[in-house]
Design an enzyme around this catalytic site. Sequence first.
Site, PDB file in Angstrom:
ATOM      1  N   ARG A  41      22.094  49.458  68.813  1.00 44.73           N
ATOM      2  CA  ARG A  41      21.087  49.673  69.909  1.00 44.73           C
ATOM      3  C   ARG A  41      21.394  51.025  70.216  1.00 44.73           C
ATOM      4  O   ARG A  41      20.134  51.732  70.375  1.00 44.73           O
ATOM      5  CB  ARG A  41      21.197  48.824  70.799  1.00 44.73           C
ATOM      6  CG  ARG A  41      20.256  48.800  72.182  1.00 44.73           C
ATOM      7  CD  ARG A  41      20.056  47.675  72.949  1.00 44.73           C
ATOM      8  NE  ARG A  41      21.114  47.068  73.382  1.00 44.73           N
ATOM      9  CZ  ARG A  41      22.168  47.424  74.231  1.00 44.73           C
ATOM     10  NH1 ARG A  41      21.835  48.610  74.732  1.00 44.73           N
ATOM     11  NH2 ARG A  41      23.214  46.628  74.494  1.00 44.73           N
TER      12      ARG A  41
ATOM     13  N   TYR B  51      -6.909  55.250  72.618  1.00 45.45           N
ATOM     14  CA  TYR B  51      -6.698  54.002  71.521  1.00 45.45           C
ATOM     15  C   TYR B  51      -6.655  52.829  72.492  1.00 45.45           C
ATOM     16  O   TYR B  51      -6.296  52.671  73.462  1.00 45.45           O
ATOM     17  CB  TYR B  51      -5.337  54.359  70.860  1.00 45.45           C
ATOM     18  CG  TYR B  51      -4.589  53.085  70.202  1.00 45.45           C
ATOM     19  CD1 TYR B  51      -5.229  52.418  69.492  1.00 45.45           C
ATOM     20  CD2 TYR B  51      -3.360  52.730  70.672  1.00 45.45           C
ATOM     21  CE1 TYR B  51      -4.711  51.262  68.609  1.00 45.45           C
ATOM     22  CE2 TYR B  51      -2.558  51.745  70.124  1.00 45.45           C
ATOM     23  CZ  TYR B  51      -3.373  50.975  69.060  1.00 45.45           C
ATOM     24  OH  TYR B  51      -2.867  49.898  68.812  1.00 45.45           O
TER      25      TYR B  51
ATOM     26  N   ASP C 197      -0.434  62.433  71.823  1.00 47.70           N
ATOM     27  CA  ASP C 197      -0.288  61.331  70.613  1.00 47.70           C
ATOM     28  C   ASP C 197      -1.052  62.237  69.484  1.00 47.70           C
ATOM     29  O   ASP C 197      -2.093  62.585  69.338  1.00 47.70           O
ATOM     30  CB  ASP C 197      -1.285  60.290  71.110  1.00 47.70           C
ATOM     31  CG  ASP C 197      -1.206  58.936  70.264  1.00 47.70           C
ATOM     32  OD1 ASP C 197      -0.871  59.652  68.924  1.00 47.70           O
ATOM     33  OD2 ASP C 197      -1.344  57.990  70.298  1.00 47.70           O
TER      34      ASP C 197
ATOM     35  N   LYS D 276       1.869  55.148  60.782  1.00 47.55           N
ATOM     36  CA  LYS D 276       0.743  55.791  60.410  1.00 47.55           C
ATOM     37  C   LYS D 276       1.192  56.663  59.245  1.00 47.55           C
ATOM     38  O   LYS D 276       1.773  56.300  58.239  1.00 47.55           O
ATOM     39  CB  LYS D 276      -0.093  56.056  61.565  1.00 47.55           C
ATOM     40  CG  LYS D 276      -0.225  55.073  62.636  1.00 47.55           C
ATOM     41  CD  LYS D 276      -0.766  53.861  62.151  1.00 47.55           C
ATOM     42  CE  LYS D 276      -1.417  52.901  63.142  1.00 47.55           C
ATOM     43  NZ  LYS D 276      -0.520  52.637  64.207  1.00 47.55           N
TER      44      LYS D 276
END
Length: 383
Positions: free
Chosen positions: A48, A101, A173, A198
């Site tokens: 982690r 978005y 972004d 993406k």
Amino acid sequence: MRGFSTNAIHAGQEPDPSTGAVIVPIHASSTFAQDGVGGLRAGYEYSRSANPTRTALQECLAALEGGRHGVAFGSGMGASDVLLRVLLKPGDHIVIPHDAYGGTFRLVDKVLTGWGIEYTPVDLGDVDALRAAVRPTTRVIWCETPTNPLLGIADIAALADVARTAQARLVVDNTFASPYLQNPLALGADVVLHSTTKYVGGHSDVVGGALVTSDDELADKIRFTQNSVGSVPGPFDAWLTLRGAKTLAVRMERHSDNAERIAELLVGHRNVEKVYYPGLPEHTGHDVAAKQMRRFGGMVSFTVTGGSAAALAVCAATELFTLAESLGGVESLIEHPAAMTHASVAGSVLEVPDNLVRLSVGIEDVEDLADDLRAALDGLRSP
């Protein structure tokens, strides 16, 4: 200085010192042996907190964006959440795009407002409108360029000037552009965000996110918060994303080639009202996009005559363009934003037109894509 594709293939990816493996191994271990209490081997103790496969991805992404620090996440929204936890506190104000978005809007409007955060949607293509929206409590200007799904363009350097004057952070972004087409840090942004699901991953087989910055103190805070809340990718996800990044440059060239051809087809079709693509000279942000982007990308949106029913009919009629959410994979996708990716903004000031169709133009043979889309549009009843 190494070129983009060289960094994509080699940054953070030296051959494995113990075996000579050319490809970064998948370190599928949750924990790491210590040489005595606190005696960490290469700095790893628990996955982690850090994992060697994730480290390789982070070094690669930082190199591609020209930043000092890359931090990989389990998703783009996970990256957004951690960053906003770091940058905002109750009573602060954030400016977001007026066509942001849907997931970003949902996070800000449905989650952060409950924490005492205020926000203002602004057309970030209008710098004067941004200046007017900035308050003494503004701490973050959140930019998408191109925006999702209306392909709006913002001048990153101009926004950075406004942010500096306001003593706010500019977050960009960069998902639609990818690091290959645009590097916001070089234009004055403080942080770059990616949904690596993406274009960076590029094959529709992994979910991930990333933040890149050159601010050492901010990077430390991001890592601390990420470790505290556990928003991390697994090693296999990191490996898949890293594999995708290797071919980002060649894929983005083909995406851009194909999208330009599809945009031209749409402009000339009788059943299309308007085409949203920054590569078109008539696009209001074309000149700014040409200044700050290498090319114009693989995303195209358009409105059709006949309203929502016509848009849905086009989405249902294509064969090569698959009806699905997400974007940036090698395959072409088609969707109806109002009912799919942007359903969360329905009834708000960010509501998108119900006759809007969004395309993620893939890397198939472009004439096949053109024929598929033309047939779907030809099937509509002309006005």
